[in-house]
Design an enzyme around this catalytic site. Sequence first.
Site, PDB file in Angstrom:
ATOM      1  NE  ARG A 142      -4.050   0.361   1.969  1.00 25.94           N
ATOM      2  CZ  ARG A 142      -5.241   0.692   2.268  1.00 25.94           C
ATOM      3  NH1 ARG A 142      -5.630   1.221   3.364  1.00 25.94           N
ATOM      4  NH2 ARG A 142      -6.162  -0.410   2.068  1.00 25.94           N
ATOM      5  CG  HIS A 180      -8.352  -0.136  -2.997  1.00 28.68           C
ATOM      6  ND1 HIS A 180      -7.401  -1.149  -2.718  1.00 28.68           N
ATOM      7  CD2 HIS A 180      -8.940   0.117  -1.872  1.00 28.68           C
ATOM      8  CE1 HIS A 180      -7.659  -1.617  -1.253  1.00 28.68           C
ATOM      9  NE2 HIS A 180      -8.720  -0.599  -0.920  1.00 28.68           N
ATOM     10  CD  GLN A 217     -13.135  -2.063  -1.140  1.00 27.63           C
ATOM     11  OE1 GLN A 217     -12.468  -1.918   0.070  1.00 27.63           O
ATOM     12  NE2 GLN A 217     -14.377  -2.626  -0.980  1.00 27.63           N
ATOM     13  CG  ASP A 235     -13.537   6.442  -1.373  1.00 28.04           C
ATOM     14  OD1 ASP A 235     -13.214   6.192  -0.169  1.00 28.04           O
ATOM     15  OD2 ASP A 235     -12.529   6.385  -2.009  1.00 28.04           O
ATOM     16  CB  CYS A 283     -14.234   1.391  -0.589  1.00 31.05           C
ATOM     17  SG  CYS A 283     -13.784   2.996  -0.401  1.00 31.05           S
ATOM     18  NE  ARG A 300     -10.520  -5.502   0.067  1.00 32.79           N
ATOM     19  CZ  ARG A 300      -9.507  -4.587   0.580  1.00 32.79           C
ATOM     20  NH1 ARG A 300     -10.416  -3.359   1.048  1.00 32.79           N
ATOM     21  NH2 ARG A 300      -8.429  -4.563   0.378  1.00 32.79           N
TER      22      ARG A 300
HETATM   23  N1  NVA Z   1     -10.047   6.498  -1.427  1.00 33.89           N
HETATM   24  C1  NVA Z   1      -9.888   6.049  -0.275  1.00 33.89           C
HETATM   25  C2  NVA Z   1      -9.886   4.800  -0.046  1.00 33.89           C
HETATM   26  C3  NVA Z   1      -9.657   4.100   1.303  1.00 33.89           C
HETATM   27  C4  NVA Z   1     -10.012   2.764   1.219  1.00 33.89           C
HETATM   28  C5  NVA Z   1      -8.446   6.447   0.012  1.00 33.89           C
HETATM   29  O1  NVA Z   1      -7.548   6.443  -0.684  1.00 33.89           O
HETATM   30  O2  NVA Z   1      -8.219   7.036   1.128  1.00 33.89           O
HETATM   31  N1   CP Z   2     -11.347  -0.409   2.310  1.00 36.98           N
HETATM   32  C1   CP Z   2     -10.109  -0.318   2.433  1.00 36.98           C
HETATM   33  O1   CP Z   2      -9.137  -0.430   1.923  1.00 36.98           O
HETATM   34  O2   CP Z   2      -9.927  -0.123   3.908  1.00 36.98           O
HETATM   35  P1   CP Z   2      -8.682   0.141   4.752  1.00 36.98           P
HETATM   36  O3   CP Z   2      -8.290   1.403   4.338  1.00 36.98           O
HETATM   37  O4   CP Z   2      -8.888  -0.028   6.212  1.00 36.98           O
HETATM   38  O5   CP Z   2      -7.533  -1.184   4.515  1.00 36.98           O
END
Ligand code: NVA
Ligand code: CP
Length: 307
Positions: free
Chosen positions: A102, A129, A132, A224, A264, A292
């Site tokens: 990540r 992502h 997801q 989101d 998500c 997930r």
């Molecule tokens: N768009 C959000 C998704 C979190 C799972 C982010 O990148 O923070």
């Molecule tokens: N949806 C998702 O990726 O959640 P986290 O940021 O908690 O991993």
Amino acid sequence: MGALIGRDLLSMADLTSDELYGLLQLAAALKTGTMHLQCHKILGLLFYKASTRTRVSFSAAMYRLGGQVLDLNPSVTQVSRGEPLIDTARVLDRYLDIVAIRTFDQRDLETFAAYADIPVINALTDLEHPCQVLADLQTIQESFNGLTGTTLTYLGDGNNNMAHSLLIGGALAGVNIRIAAPEGHHPLPEVVAKAQALSGDRTEITITTDPEAGVKGAQVVYTDVWASMGQEDMATSRIPIFQPYQVNEALMAQADKDAIVLHCLPAHRGEEITDGVIEGTQSRVWDQAENRMHAQQALIASLLGVE
Ligand code: NVA
Ligand code: CP
């Protein structure tokens, strides 16, 4: 799923439509217990951003497969002291069987993958992502007994990881994707073009600034956060811009009467979604979060060739 062995998942577009459907079928079999898989491999988690679902669902998926997980928190490794990514990639490649990363910049993920032979999974970047979206598609499939021909409307920040992976995933899965987002927050044109190329004329891709037209008749309403991780300084100024795209009871009344709501997570109740909608009867967000784990178990097993 032999074709996936040893591959990376850096983008949703790394899968073919058949491979995506194969993963969803395996995820469903793992969820219902009609399939049990075991391996003794090691998964590394290299996360430069916070995570609850991705971190825990990847770990739980790997433990359920009989494997081990190493949490490679950058703050306690030499990564935080500036060891070059290409060196880290070549070293971790010697210890691990598979790694989920990540990070911010998609190019860092691609660089890591170029220097590591083991499968590298995108566990979220600023651009995409895909993990997801595997769970999202599994959830839609469960709700409607199929995917082809359904319409998903995503509301909010159209220029983020979720919108981008949904565009590509929808094209692969046969799901029509509508993005309703304010001017200046639309998806990257190159991602829309990629989704259009993958879809051909199989699905409809619509980008609009009109939230009501966007959700009209949609079976899936998706949102989101309005400011993603790394954009915290924009969170307050974005609220009035994104307010018309809030998923609330009035907006839901425009969608299909059997529409489901996905997010998500994490959610900011009162911003992109109301408390009433996320807790309401149309919400499937907890099944979505559960999926997930199943979808990623299927992914890990497929990339490692676990039988
Ligand atoms: N768009 C959000 C998704 C979190 C799972 C982010 O990148 O923070
Ligand atoms: N949806 C998702 O990726 O959640 P986290 O940021 O908690 O991993």
